[in-house]
Design a protein around this motif. Structure first.
Motif, mmCIF file in Angstrom:
data_model
loop_
_atom_site.group_PDB
_atom_site.id
_atom_site.type_symbol
_atom_site.label_atom_id
_atom_site.label_comp_id
_atom_site.label_asym_id
_atom_site.label_seq_id
_atom_site.Cartn_x
_atom_site.Cartn_y
_atom_site.Cartn_z
ATOM 1 N N ALA A 174 2.288 -24.829 20.972
ATOM 2 C CA ALA A 174 0.981 -24.714 21.422
ATOM 3 C C ALA A 174 0.170 -23.845 20.512
ATOM 4 C CB ALA A 174 0.901 -24.369 22.714
ATOM 5 N N PRO A 175 -1.228 -23.712 20.531
ATOM 6 C CA PRO A 175 -1.657 -22.849 19.678
ATOM 7 C C PRO A 175 -1.581 -21.469 19.760
ATOM 8 C CG PRO A 175 -3.052 -24.671 20.291
ATOM 9 C CD PRO A 175 -1.855 -24.969 20.883
ATOM 10 N N LYS A 176 -1.615 -21.120 21.173
ATOM 11 C CA LYS A 176 -1.309 -19.615 21.874
ATOM 12 C C LYS A 176 -0.018 -19.274 21.523
ATOM 13 C CE LYS A 176 -5.430 -19.047 23.771
ATOM 14 N NZ LYS A 176 -6.430 -18.111 23.110
ATOM 15 N N ALA A 177 0.923 -19.941 20.928
ATOM 16 C CA ALA A 177 2.283 -19.331 20.608
ATOM 17 C C ALA A 177 2.272 -18.140 20.101
ATOM 18 C CB ALA A 177 3.218 -20.267 19.872
ATOM 19 N N GLY A 178 3.149 -17.054 20.335
ATOM 20 C CA GLY A 178 3.062 -15.917 19.733
ATOM 21 C C GLY A 178 3.926 -15.865 18.411
ATOM 22 N N ARG A 179 3.787 -14.641 17.784
ATOM 23 C CA ARG A 179 4.400 -14.510 16.509
ATOM 24 C C ARG A 179 6.069 -14.809 16.505
ATOM 25 N NH1 ARG A 179 2.831 -15.611 11.994
ATOM 26 N NH2 ARG A 179 5.041 -16.431 11.575
ATOM 27 N N SER A 180 6.606 -14.253 17.491
ATOM 28 C CA SER A 180 8.091 -14.449 17.568
ATOM 29 C C SER A 180 8.588 -15.726 17.829
ATOM 30 C CB SER A 180 8.672 -13.425 18.737
ATOM 31 O OG SER A 180 7.834 -13.557 19.919
ATOM 32 N N GLU A 181 7.841 -16.394 18.960
ATOM 33 C CA GLU A 181 8.141 -17.747 19.125
ATOM 34 C C GLU A 181 7.726 -18.617 17.873
ATOM 35 O OE1 GLU A 181 6.426 -21.129 22.640
ATOM 36 O OE2 GLU A 181 5.367 -18.948 22.594
ATOM 37 N N LEU A 182 6.913 -18.368 17.060
ATOM 38 C CA LEU A 182 6.780 -19.105 15.892
ATOM 39 C C LEU A 182 7.864 -19.197 14.878
ATOM 40 C CD1 LEU A 182 2.932 -18.498 15.161
ATOM 41 C CD2 LEU A 182 4.073 -20.754 15.933
ATOM 42 N N GLU A 183 8.327 -17.907 14.808
ATOM 43 C CA GLU A 183 9.474 -17.565 13.759
ATOM 44 C C GLU A 183 10.849 -18.204 14.271
ATOM 45 O OE1 GLU A 183 9.286 -16.330 10.932
ATOM 46 O OE2 GLU A 183 7.236 -15.586 10.945
ATOM 47 N N ARG A 184 10.899 -18.063 15.688
ATOM 48 C CA ARG A 184 12.269 -18.777 16.453
ATOM 49 C C ARG A 184 12.168 -20.103 16.129
ATOM 50 N NH1 ARG A 184 11.801 -14.946 20.685
ATOM 51 N NH2 ARG A 184 10.872 -16.551 21.922
ATOM 52 N N GLN A 185 11.058 -20.766 16.351
ATOM 53 C CA GLN A 185 10.961 -22.399 16.354
ATOM 54 C C GLN A 185 11.086 -22.780 14.865
ATOM 55 O OE1 GLN A 185 11.111 -24.517 18.440
ATOM 56 N NE2 GLN A 185 9.797 -26.315 17.855
ATOM 57 N N GLY A 186 10.494 -21.806 13.883
ATOM 58 C CA GLY A 186 10.735 -22.241 12.485
ATOM 59 C C GLY A 186 12.206 -22.360 12.005
ATOM 60 N N ALA A 187 12.766 -21.019 12.355
ATOM 61 C CA ALA A 187 14.173 -20.878 12.114
ATOM 62 C C ALA A 187 15.157 -22.021 12.836
ATOM 63 C CB ALA A 187 14.755 -19.507 12.613
ATOM 64 N N LYS A 188 14.893 -22.454 13.815
ATOM 65 C CA LYS A 188 15.788 -23.333 14.460
ATOM 66 C C LYS A 188 15.241 -24.733 13.803
ATOM 67 C CE LYS A 188 14.612 -25.320 18.539
ATOM 68 N NZ LYS A 188 14.289 -25.609 19.682
ATOM 69 N N LEU A 189 14.148 -24.975 13.330
ATOM 70 C CA LEU A 189 13.991 -26.251 12.852
ATOM 71 C C LEU A 189 14.663 -26.202 11.370
ATOM 72 C CD1 LEU A 189 10.000 -26.954 13.643
ATOM 73 C CD2 LEU A 189 11.996 -28.456 14.111
ATOM 74 N N LEU A 190 14.401 -25.221 10.684
ATOM 75 C CA LEU A 190 15.100 -25.095 9.405
ATOM 76 C C LEU A 190 16.623 -25.269 9.367
ATOM 77 C CD1 LEU A 190 13.100 -22.181 7.613
ATOM 78 C CD2 LEU A 190 13.162 -24.420 7.185
ATOM 79 N N ALA A 191 17.134 -24.762 10.687
ATOM 80 C CA ALA A 191 18.692 -24.966 10.797
ATOM 81 C C ALA A 191 18.879 -26.407 10.996
ATOM 82 C CB ALA A 191 19.099 -24.123 11.836
ATOM 83 N N MET A 192 18.213 -26.960 11.660
ATOM 84 C CA MET A 192 18.198 -28.309 12.359
ATOM 85 C C MET A 192 18.178 -29.194 10.896
ATOM 86 S SD MET A 192 16.464 -28.544 15.967
ATOM 87 C CE MET A 192 17.021 -30.038 16.381
ATOM 88 N N LEU A 193 17.222 -29.028 10.219
ATOM 89 C CA LEU A 193 16.893 -29.737 8.987
ATOM 90 C C LEU A 193 18.288 -29.718 7.873
ATOM 91 C CD1 LEU A 193 13.138 -29.278 8.384
ATOM 92 C CD2 LEU A 193 14.361 -31.415 8.871
ATOM 93 N N ALA A 194 18.494 -28.249 7.801
ATOM 94 C CA ALA A 194 19.645 -28.149 7.035
ATOM 95 C C ALA A 194 20.925 -28.909 7.291
ATOM 96 C CB ALA A 194 19.947 -26.803 6.860
ATOM 97 N N ALA A 195 21.266 -29.226 8.727
ATOM 98 C CA ALA A 195 22.230 -29.675 9.371
ATOM 99 C C ALA A 195 22.030 -31.266 9.256
ATOM 100 C CB ALA A 195 22.429 -29.251 10.720
ATOM 101 N N GLY A 196 20.759 -31.746 8.923
ATOM 102 C CA GLY A 196 20.713 -33.053 8.703
ATOM 103 C C GLY A 196 20.453 -33.797 10.092
ATOM 104 N N LEU A 197 20.094 -33.075 11.126
ATOM 105 C CA LEU A 197 19.585 -33.796 12.220
ATOM 106 C C LEU A 197 18.589 -34.751 12.473
ATOM 107 C CD1 LEU A 197 20.534 -30.954 14.773
ATOM 108 C CD2 LEU A 197 21.971 -32.730 14.023
ATOM 109 N N ALA A 198 18.771 -35.897 12.751
ATOM 110 C CA ALA A 198 17.666 -36.705 12.693
ATOM 111 C C ALA A 198 16.239 -36.320 13.571
ATOM 112 C CB ALA A 198 18.114 -38.153 13.063
#
Lengths: 502, 108
Positions: free
Chosen positions: B26-50
């Motif tokens: 959501a647009p109101k997401a805080g800095r830490s939430e954004l960073e956590r989500q980013g890190a998670k997505l990067l990990a999932m992409l690196a693992a090749g999760l569809a």
């Protein structure tokens, strides 16, 4: 004896064509340019010799057989005419309607190579268009500005995702009678243009491409496309058209898709969906409608000026005081430096995007009521850009030191001229007919009249067909403006280049 | 008939790569939430999760790459750019077809 009558005139005609086939063209202009005066031949001499030494004797064989069996000379003459007809038409029919569609392009090209062609443009054009339609690399060293190559480049451009060339061709066909095109292009040329749209299920586009075509094949495809767009089709008339049309094996699924849609649903693509749906427009916010306009323009679909105006007005509402205050306060929370400049930058950004969308408006766009509004700004800038696009092509003809631009190859010049014509038409649609006198006396008259002259002087026969169309257009515009001087000059030039053998 | 506009295609691609759409927050997401989500997505992409390979936009799903996730995080670190992206994300909120939840929400 029976052979002397038909063969005598044919040999006479061949000799006449050889003797007159070496042609030069000249046209009048006020300016001077370096000219290419090398003598060029438009006759395919190799084919003429092949016809004389092989095909003509071949055509006499059935005559001799018939003459031995009958006393009257008429059966012999008729069989000679039938043999000549079969020799002239048969190989091309075989290549275009059988070998090409059946996936044998190499054999088709070989047959076309041997098919009797009396002009070089027919010979090269057939081969080039066949390669563009059924597979093969482009061969010509120089692209002559003729209808064959124009069709071939439009087909290749369409396949390679470059629609500008197709649009250039369709611009030419807007006011060119299809009778002025070679026989093969009048029918199958239009069919080839329409096939990619038919295969993509874009029936409206297919109809647009088939609009000026003639022949049984075009009639069938037009009927199929109409059945999808207008929803009206008589199965009997459709099957009748299919029965009369060529390439029945290829067109059968199209007819079945109309007559029995459930059975063929999986094989025929559904009609293309437009991104901007009428019913959604009322409920979507301005952000989403803006994106949908961008999507329409990005796909090359026409955008309505009223949609752009509505979005522009909604943006202005959104960016009014309350909306701006919300942005400023959120900016303060985020500690945005120079937040006012950031918020003020939104309007120009949106305007630039709407200007890009406005390029896809085809048709008139009346001046919006609010003269200082965003919509009015977008509308005005679109006109300015269209005017600038026309002026860019006019300027090189206005210099005191002659023509100030290097000419491209003849076909590229023809495509450029067609783009210029399209820009002018869009300008007149956008700004009204009053823009024509302004442009005409602002230099357009020199460009219209002299462009084909420079082209003809530089390229001779390679630009001959294109120059005829250009002179014709120039004369029509001059008459529309009441400019007798240019009308007379263009008419005179057209008369000089009109004759096939002159 | 107009021809496809590369300018419009670029504008559209930029809007549909809005960091809040790419990160599915959501647009109101805080800095830490954004960073956590980013890190998670990067990990999932690196693992090749569809499941991480696409994200929803108002004009249909789009492909998501690790490069896009990194770019989204970088964009949101600039407050001026974040303000503009938030404004667009707010405007498009509720216009995106609800995606099925493909991965659990980030831990608080």
């Amino acid at each position: 004896m029976v052979l002397y009558f038909p063969i005598g005139p044919i040999i006479g005609l061949l000799v006449y064509m050889l003797s007159r086939g070496l042609a030069r063209s000249k046209a009048e202009t006020g300016a001077t340019v370096p000219t290419h005066r090398a003598t060029q031949s438009r006759i395919s001499i190799g084919h003429l010799v092949l016809f004389g030494v092989f095909y003509l004797p071949l055509a006499t064989i059935p005559v001799m057989v018939v003459a031995e069996q009958t006393k009257s000379s008429w059966p012999g003459l008729l069989s000679f005419a039938a043999a000549i007809f079969a020799i002239c038409m048969g190989p091309r029919w075989l290549a275009w309607r059988v070998l090409g569609p059946w996936g044998l392009p190499a054999v088709g090209r070989a047959v076309l190579w041997l098919a009797p062609s009396f002009t070089l443009s027919t010979f090269r054009g057939n081969l080039e268009l066949f390669s563009a339609a059924f597979g093969g690399a482009p061969k010509p060293q120089r692209w002559a500005a003729g209808p064959w190559f124009l069709f071939a480049r439009a087909l290749r451009g369409d396949r390679e995702g470059d629609p500008e060339r197709m649009e250039a061709l369709l611009e030419l066909l807007r006011d060119l009678s299809s009778w002025r095109l070679p026989w093969r292009l009048r029918g199958q040329g239009f069919e080839l243009l329409a096939w990619p749209a038919l295969q993509a299920g874009d029936w409206g586009e297919a109809l647009r491409r088939l609009a000026h075509g003639r022949g049984r094949g075009v009639r069938l495809l037009r009927r199929v496309a109409l059945a999808h767009t207008a929803g009206v089709a008589s199965p009997f008339l459709l099957w009748l058209a299919w029965l009369l049309a060529p390439e029945r094996r290829r067109t059968r699924p199209l007819v079945l898709a109309v007559v029995d849609p459930e059975r063929t649903a999986a094989t025929i693509p559904p009609p293309l969906a437009h991104a901007l749906q009428e019913e959604d427009a009322a409920t979507d916010g301005v952000w989403l409608r803006h994106l949908k306009l961008l999507a329409e323009a990005a796909e090359g679909r026409p955008v309505r000026s009223s949609d752009i105006e509505a979005v522009a007005e909604d943006w202005e509402e959104t960016l009014k005081k309350a909306g701006r205050m919300r942005l400023l306060s959120r900016g303060a929370e985020l500690e945005v430096p120079k937040v006012q400049a950031v918020v003020a930058g939104l309007r120009p950004t949106l305007r630039a995007e709407l200007e890009a969308v406005a390029e896809s408006v085809d048709g008139p766009w009346p001046e919006p009521q609010r003269r200082n509004g965003l919509a009015a700004e977008v509308c005005r800038r679109r006109r300015d850009r269209l005017f600038a696009a026309v002026q860019v092509e006019v300027d090189p003809f206005l210099g005191r030191n002659g023509f100030q631009r290097k000419l491209e190859d003849p076909l590229a010049e023809l495509e450029r001229w067609l783009q210029f014509r399209r820009d002018l038409r869009r300008l007149l649609e956008a700004a009204g007919e009053n823009a024509l006198p302004t442009s005409w006396y602002g230099g357009l008259r020199f460009a219209a009249c002299n462009w084909p002259v420079f082209l003809l002087q530089a390229y001779g026969l390679d630009a001959h067909w294109a120059c005829r169309q250009m002179f014709r257009w120039s004369e029509a515009q001059a008459r529309r403006m009441g400019d007798q001087e240019i009308a007379k000059l263009s008419h005179g030039n057209l008369r000089q280049v009109r004759s096939f053998l002159a | 008939m107009p021809v496809p506009s590369p300018d419009c295609e670029n504008y559209l691609r930029r809007h549909l790569a809005n960091p809040f759409l790419v990160l599915e927050l959501a647009p109101k997401a805080g800095r830490s939430e954004l960073e956590r989500q980013g890190a998670k997505l990067l990990a999932m992409l690196a693992a090749g999760l569809a499941a991480a390979g696409t994200y929803a936009t108002p004009l249909g799903p789009r492909e998501r790459t690790a490069e896009m996730v990194r770019e989204a995080l970088a964009e949101l670190r600039d407050p001026a750019r974040r303000l503009v992206h938030e404004w667009w994300a707010h405007g498009l909120a509720g216009r995106i077809p609800t995606p099925r939840r493909r991965f659990p929400p980030p831990p608080e």
